[in-house]
Design a protein around this motif. Structure first.
Motif, short mmCIF file in Angstrom:
data_model
loop_
_atom_site.label_atom_id
_atom_site.label_comp_id
_atom_site.label_asym_id
_atom_site.label_seq_id
_atom_site.Cartn_x
_atom_site.Cartn_y
_atom_site.Cartn_z
N LYS A 119 -25.37 -3.91 55.37
CA LYS A 119 -23.98 -3.74 54.93
C LYS A 119 -23.51 -4.93 54.09
O LYS A 119 -22.55 -4.82 53.33
CB LYS A 119 -23.05 -3.50 56.12
CG LYS A 119 -22.67 -4.73 56.90
CD LYS A 119 -21.66 -4.39 57.98
CE LYS A 119 -21.37 -5.56 58.88
NZ LYS A 119 -20.94 -6.79 58.26
N ASP A 120 -24.20 -6.07 54.20
CA ASP A 120 -23.84 -7.24 53.40
C ASP A 120 -24.40 -7.17 51.98
O ASP A 120 -24.09 -8.05 51.17
CB ASP A 120 -24.36 -8.52 54.06
CG ASP A 120 -23.56 -8.90 55.29
OD1 ASP A 120 -22.47 -8.34 55.48
OD2 ASP A 120 -24.03 -9.75 56.07
N PHE A 121 -25.24 -6.17 51.70
CA PHE A 121 -25.89 -6.11 50.40
C PHE A 121 -25.66 -4.76 49.73
O PHE A 121 -25.59 -3.74 50.40
CB PHE A 121 -27.40 -6.33 50.55
CG PHE A 121 -27.73 -7.69 51.08
CD1 PHE A 121 -27.83 -8.78 50.25
CD2 PHE A 121 -27.93 -7.88 52.45
CE1 PHE A 121 -28.12 -10.04 50.75
CE2 PHE A 121 -28.22 -9.13 52.96
CZ PHE A 121 -28.32 -10.22 52.10
N LYS A 122 -25.56 -4.81 48.41
CA LYS A 122 -25.45 -3.57 47.63
C LYS A 122 -26.65 -3.53 46.71
O LYS A 122 -26.91 -4.47 45.96
CB LYS A 122 -24.15 -3.58 46.84
CG LYS A 122 -23.85 -2.26 46.21
CD LYS A 122 -22.41 -2.19 45.76
CE LYS A 122 -22.14 -0.79 45.28
NZ LYS A 122 -20.75 -0.56 45.02
N TYR A 124 -28.25 -2.40 43.49
CA TYR A 124 -27.75 -1.92 42.20
C TYR A 124 -28.76 -1.11 41.43
O TYR A 124 -28.50 0.01 41.04
CB TYR A 124 -27.27 -3.09 41.34
CG TYR A 124 -25.82 -3.42 41.60
CD1 TYR A 124 -24.84 -2.46 41.44
CD2 TYR A 124 -25.46 -4.69 42.01
CE1 TYR A 124 -23.51 -2.75 41.69
CE2 TYR A 124 -24.12 -4.98 42.26
CZ TYR A 124 -23.16 -4.02 42.10
OH TYR A 124 -21.86 -4.30 42.37
N VAL A 181 -27.10 -7.30 45.30
CA VAL A 181 -25.96 -8.23 45.25
C VAL A 181 -25.39 -8.37 46.65
O VAL A 181 -25.19 -7.38 47.36
CB VAL A 181 -24.88 -7.71 44.28
CG1 VAL A 181 -23.65 -8.60 44.30
CG2 VAL A 181 -25.44 -7.62 42.87
N ASN A 182 -25.14 -9.62 47.04
CA ASN A 182 -24.49 -9.88 48.32
C ASN A 182 -23.01 -9.55 48.16
O ASN A 182 -22.34 -10.08 47.28
CB ASN A 182 -24.68 -11.35 48.71
CG ASN A 182 -24.14 -11.64 50.09
OD1 ASN A 182 -22.99 -11.37 50.38
ND2 ASN A 182 -24.97 -12.19 50.93
N VAL A 183 -22.50 -8.66 49.00
CA VAL A 183 -21.11 -8.19 48.90
C VAL A 183 -20.12 -9.33 49.09
O VAL A 183 -19.09 -9.38 48.43
CB VAL A 183 -20.85 -7.08 49.96
CG1 VAL A 183 -19.40 -6.64 49.96
CG2 VAL A 183 -21.75 -5.89 49.70
N ASN A 184 -20.43 -10.27 49.98
CA ASN A 184 -19.49 -11.36 50.29
C ASN A 184 -19.48 -12.45 49.23
O ASN A 184 -18.42 -12.93 48.83
CB ASN A 184 -19.83 -11.97 51.65
CG ASN A 184 -19.79 -10.93 52.76
OD1 ASN A 184 -18.92 -10.07 52.78
ND2 ASN A 184 -20.74 -10.98 53.65
N ASN A 186 -21.27 -12.36 46.14
CA ASN A 186 -21.63 -11.88 44.79
C ASN A 186 -22.90 -12.54 44.24
O ASN A 186 -23.14 -12.49 43.03
CB ASN A 186 -20.47 -12.07 43.79
CG ASN A 186 -19.38 -11.05 44.03
OD1 ASN A 186 -19.64 -9.95 44.49
ND2 ASN A 186 -18.15 -11.42 43.72
#
Length: 196
Positions: A119-122, A124, A181-184, A186
């Motif tokens: 959940k901390d990562f998106k 892309y 990308v780390n959501v927290n 970037n």
């Protein structure tokens, strides 16, 4: 190829890919704790899974043998107590059930830890590359079906060597580059998946 599924597979067998643990733990203290817990759980889960398969085979052999014994008692008047077969069936069933419950609990705990990390990562973009070379602190990837190179600084790139079967049958080229990308924070991370 579903990259999130690929990351989940990597997390499940984390003890094989220490570079992934190091990369993901650099991004958060929570990740560090989750990854530290996930590593032994993943190892134990794989062992229990193998034991579960062996126990199932054992239970099936016991069922077949007990059925033969019960038939033999009726047909040939053998002097074997039918209770022996009953207790053997009960024991093998309970053993299999116990191992299956432990396996399910481990899977549930691992699933929660994996979701907490992911959940901390998106994710892309994932691209397949056919060749690569290094120059001036960057790695240059010749992207499949494109007439261009993708340039990634080496300090952002993490090479993970994997078994061919994990990359799946639709994998056509030399490797995969996944941008995460780390959501927290970037922060951008690039994972380079390459077969062993």
């Amino acid at each position: 190829m579903d990259t999130k599924q690929l990351l989940k597979l990597l997390l499940e067998s984390l003890y094989k890919y220490p570079i992934l643990q190091q990369t993901l733990s650099n991004n958060s203290e929570n990740n560090k704790k989750s990854l530290a817990s996930l590593k032994p759980l993943s190892y134990a889960f794989n062992k229990i899974k193998a034991l579960s398969a062996k126990t199932l085979i054992f239970a099936l052999v016991v069922y077949a043998w007990s059925l033969l014994v019960l038939i033999s008692i009726g047909l040939f008047s053998l002097r074997i107590s039918p209770y022996f077969s009953f207790y053997l069936i009960l024991f093998s069933s309970l053993l299999f059930l116990l191992i299956w419950i432990v396996q399910t609990l481990l899977y549930g705990i691992m699933f929660i830890l994996e979701r907490r990390i992911l959940k901390d990562f998106k994710v892309y973009k994932t691209e397949e590359y056919i060749s690569n070379y290094i120059s001036d602190g960057e790695k240059h990837f010749n992207i499949l079906n494109k007439k261009e190179y993708k340039d990634i600084p080496e300090n952002l790139l993490n090479l993970i060597k994997m078994d061919d079967r994990i990359l799946s049958s639709d994998f056509q080229s030399k490797g995969l580059i996944t941008e995460i990308v780390n959501v927290n924070s970037n922060n951008i991370i690039y994972l380079q998946f390459e077969p062993k």
